[in-house]
Design a protein around this motif. Structure first.
Motif, mmCIF file in Angstrom:
data_model
loop_
_atom_site.group_PDB
_atom_site.id
_atom_site.type_symbol
_atom_site.label_atom_id
_atom_site.label_comp_id
_atom_site.label_asym_id
_atom_site.label_seq_id
_atom_site.Cartn_x
_atom_site.Cartn_y
_atom_site.Cartn_z
ATOM 1 N N SER A 254 0.753 -1.191 0.182
ATOM 2 C CA SER A 254 -0.034 0.029 0.073
ATOM 3 C C SER A 254 0.804 1.378 0.236
ATOM 4 O O SER A 254 2.067 1.238 0.636
ATOM 5 N N TYR A 255 0.243 2.450 -0.677
ATOM 6 C CA TYR A 255 0.793 3.694 -0.404
ATOM 7 C C TYR A 255 0.224 4.175 0.926
ATOM 8 O O TYR A 255 -1.207 4.515 0.870
ATOM 9 N N LEU A 256 1.087 4.221 1.999
ATOM 10 C CA LEU A 256 0.659 4.344 3.094
ATOM 11 C C LEU A 256 -0.304 5.767 3.710
ATOM 12 O O LEU A 256 -1.243 5.823 4.165
ATOM 13 N N LYS A 257 0.387 6.838 2.827
ATOM 14 C CA LYS A 257 -0.534 8.223 2.929
ATOM 15 C C LYS A 257 -1.954 8.042 2.507
ATOM 16 O O LYS A 257 -2.416 9.107 2.497
ATOM 17 N N ASN A 258 -2.198 7.220 1.455
ATOM 18 C CA ASN A 258 -3.256 6.884 0.694
ATOM 19 C C ASN A 258 -4.228 5.823 1.434
ATOM 20 O O ASN A 258 -4.930 5.112 0.749
ATOM 21 N N LEU A 259 -3.905 5.451 2.576
ATOM 22 C CA LEU A 259 -4.482 4.085 3.192
ATOM 23 C C LEU A 259 -5.541 4.695 4.481
ATOM 24 O O LEU A 259 -5.013 5.583 5.131
ATOM 25 N N MET A 260 -6.761 4.098 4.330
ATOM 26 C CA MET A 260 -7.402 3.954 5.587
ATOM 27 C C MET A 260 -7.761 2.692 5.735
ATOM 28 O O MET A 260 -8.379 1.600 5.001
ATOM 29 N N LEU A 261 -7.424 2.348 7.064
ATOM 30 C CA LEU A 261 -7.212 0.812 7.709
ATOM 31 C C LEU A 261 -8.121 0.686 8.702
ATOM 32 O O LEU A 261 -7.975 1.293 9.827
ATOM 33 N N ILE A 282 0.965 0.749 14.477
ATOM 34 C CA ILE A 282 -0.300 1.412 14.320
ATOM 35 C C ILE A 282 0.138 2.809 14.334
ATOM 36 O O ILE A 282 -0.155 3.695 13.476
ATOM 37 N N THR A 283 1.079 3.309 15.345
ATOM 38 C CA THR A 283 1.780 4.463 15.377
ATOM 39 C C THR A 283 2.646 4.922 14.411
ATOM 40 O O THR A 283 2.453 5.895 13.585
ATOM 41 N N TRP A 284 3.491 3.841 13.622
ATOM 42 C CA TRP A 284 4.032 4.443 12.573
ATOM 43 C C TRP A 284 3.232 4.538 11.162
ATOM 44 O O TRP A 284 3.693 5.506 10.607
ATOM 45 N N LEU A 285 2.032 3.935 11.165
ATOM 46 C CA LEU A 285 1.281 3.993 10.087
ATOM 47 C C LEU A 285 0.552 5.543 10.300
ATOM 48 O O LEU A 285 0.573 6.324 9.100
ATOM 49 N N VAL A 286 0.212 5.968 11.128
ATOM 50 C CA VAL A 286 -0.289 7.229 11.683
ATOM 51 C C VAL A 286 0.724 8.314 11.243
ATOM 52 O O VAL A 286 0.412 9.264 10.488
ATOM 53 N N ARG A 287 1.995 7.858 11.766
ATOM 54 C CA ARG A 287 2.951 8.897 11.251
ATOM 55 C C ARG A 287 3.173 9.150 9.969
ATOM 56 O O ARG A 287 3.827 10.404 9.350
ATOM 57 N N ARG A 288 3.047 8.131 9.164
ATOM 58 C CA ARG A 288 3.002 8.278 7.779
ATOM 59 C C ARG A 288 1.979 8.572 6.956
ATOM 60 O O ARG A 288 1.912 8.753 5.732
ATOM 61 N N GLY A 289 1.104 9.216 7.610
ATOM 62 C CA GLY A 289 -0.541 9.483 6.894
ATOM 63 C C GLY A 289 -1.551 8.518 6.901
ATOM 64 O O GLY A 289 -2.570 9.265 6.297
ATOM 65 N N ALA A 290 -1.278 7.695 7.138
ATOM 66 C CA ALA A 290 -2.294 6.553 7.127
ATOM 67 C C ALA A 290 -3.467 7.033 8.244
ATOM 68 O O ALA A 290 -3.361 7.636 9.253
ATOM 69 N N TYR A 291 -4.834 6.454 7.831
ATOM 70 C CA TYR A 291 -5.978 6.768 8.977
ATOM 71 C C TYR A 291 -6.008 5.213 9.438
ATOM 72 O O TYR A 291 -6.308 4.416 8.531
ATOM 73 N N VAL A 292 -6.152 5.347 10.780
ATOM 74 C CA VAL A 292 -6.240 3.647 11.173
ATOM 75 C C VAL A 292 -7.582 3.638 12.178
ATOM 76 O O VAL A 292 -7.667 4.603 13.115
ATOM 77 N N ILE A 293 -8.253 2.920 12.222
ATOM 78 C CA ILE A 293 -9.567 2.496 13.009
ATOM 79 C C ILE A 293 -9.501 1.210 13.618
ATOM 80 O O ILE A 293 -9.419 0.177 13.017
#
Length: 386
Positions: A254-261, A282-293
């Motif tokens: 995935s392109y993490l900055k374009n991800l909602m997970l 999960i924090t790494w993903l948030v720092r890279r622009g992903a949205y995580v629920i």
């Protein structure tokens, strides 16, 4: 710039009411059967309903009214994901015998309502479809991931035997599975072949955490265990590795900055140390622009989130000295937390927003259980004369 999403839910399934503000990290906690997964799947359904190609968008906007298109698309996606007719999802305890939810992106959006007689949608102002299209790849990782990997392997074996490329509609037609499960299996089929991930550093970190890496051979997934220098077919790997495999594949593809997970119970089948580590992921993903629920029952995960929020005020050099990476922190305004509680009076659940106080999220939902266990220990100690 990421769009801010607000979702209000009324009398949907087990939910009496929920008023949600979706942030880079949104966390649902609460006891079993209080509606956390229902809300996660509803959000997934709505985002999927809005996500159509640019060509289709113009086609539909010029051929039918946007209001009618959205009503049809939302109905289709919810019924597909929940594997049920829309009217059957109306709360049985609704006084008005209807359900509704409001989806807003800024000032644009709609109110969608369902009763036994009809389905209605009301757009706000001059809302256009492009106002609602969330330009992210949305992925739902359901619970029981390790069990679903077995289903994936059976379907993949059939695909290879028949030399065909199965798409989501084929899976839905051929296998009597709910839409969220079909989407998950299709994701595994796709990710066992395709690779587009660009964050090699994050993948390397994940592999260090796993003690190996996930590889694909002929479309079949294997876990390479570095410690034992062995390749193990994924269904023979430990339940913890199986649970983490889908998340590893999402990051790798995935392109993490374009991800909602959306992840249901990321802590499932994991040792406490791995639960702590997966919270860091999960924090790494948030720092890279992903949205995580996420939905969770883990006090380890929740406690680690509080540590990561508190680290926001600690200098990077000090964090490093304590063993934390430069991207292991959360800003309080990046996090939304909702406690789902059953109401005996309403005979349904409500979602209560927990505020971040003194750089922490209240942990009463977990500490109350720990207090009860402590009281039981004390009673036994007294009985034994200690």
């Amino acid at each position: 710039m990421t769009k801010s999403i607000k979702l209000h839910i009324k009398d949907f399934g087990p939910i009496h009411e929920a008023d949600l503000d979706i942030k880079p990290l949104t966390v649902f906690i609460g006891r079993n059967d209080t509606g956390k997964s229902y809300v996660a799947m509803l959000l997934y359904s709505l985002i999927k309903a809005h996500m159509i190609s640019k060509a289709k968008r113009y086609k539909y906007e010029y051929s039918i009214k946007l209001r009618d298109y959205l009503k049809n698309s939302i109905t289709r996606q919810i019924e597909r994901i929940f594997d049920n007719y829309l009217v059957e999802l109306v709360s049985k305890n609704s006084k008005d015998t209807n359900m509704q939810f409001t989806f807003k992106v800024g000032s644009k959006g709609y109110n969608f309502s369902v009763s036994k007689d009809q389905t209605n949608i009301q757009l706000y102002g001059d809302t256009k479809l492009e106002d609602l299209v969330f330009k992210r790849n949305i992925v739902l990782l359901p619970s029981s991931r390790s069990g679903l990997l077995q289903t994936y392997l059976l379907i993949e074996a059939k695909r290879l035997e028949d030399e065909i490329e199965l798409v989501e509609t084929d899976l839905t037609n051929e296998y009597p599975l709910p839409g969220n499960i079909v989407d998950f299996i299709h994701l595994l089929l796709k990710y066992s072949i395709k690779e587009i991930g660009e964050d090699k550093e994050l993948i390397k970190r994940f592999e260090e955490m796993l003690g190996g890496k996930i590889i694909s051979k002929g479309g079949i997934l294997y876990f390479y265990d570095k410690q034992y220098d062995l390749e193990i077919r994924i269904d023979k790997a430990s339940s913890g590795i199986q649970e983490l495999t889908p998340l590893y594949l999402v990051i790798k593809h995935s392109y993490l900055k374009n991800l909602m997970l959306i992840i249901e119970e990321p802590e499932a089948h994991l040792h406490p140390e791995l639960i702590i580590n997966i919270t860091r992921v999960i924090t790494w993903l948030v720092r890279r622009g992903a949205y995580v629920i996420i939905t969770t029952h883990s006090d380890y995960l929740f406690n680690m989130l509080n540590i990561l929020i508190r680290l926001n005020k600690v200098d990077e050099a000090i964090r490093s000295k304590w063993g934390f990476r430069e991207d292991e922190y959360l800003k309080p305004d990046e996090v939304s937390v909702y406690l789902f509680k059953y109401s005996p009076e309403l005979k349904s659940s409500i979602a209560e927003k927990l505020t971040v106080e003194k750089e922490e999220i209240p942990e009463d939902e977990f500490t109350n259980v720990i207090d009860e266990l402590t009281k039981a220990h004390i009673k036994i100690d007294v009985y034994e004369g200690r």
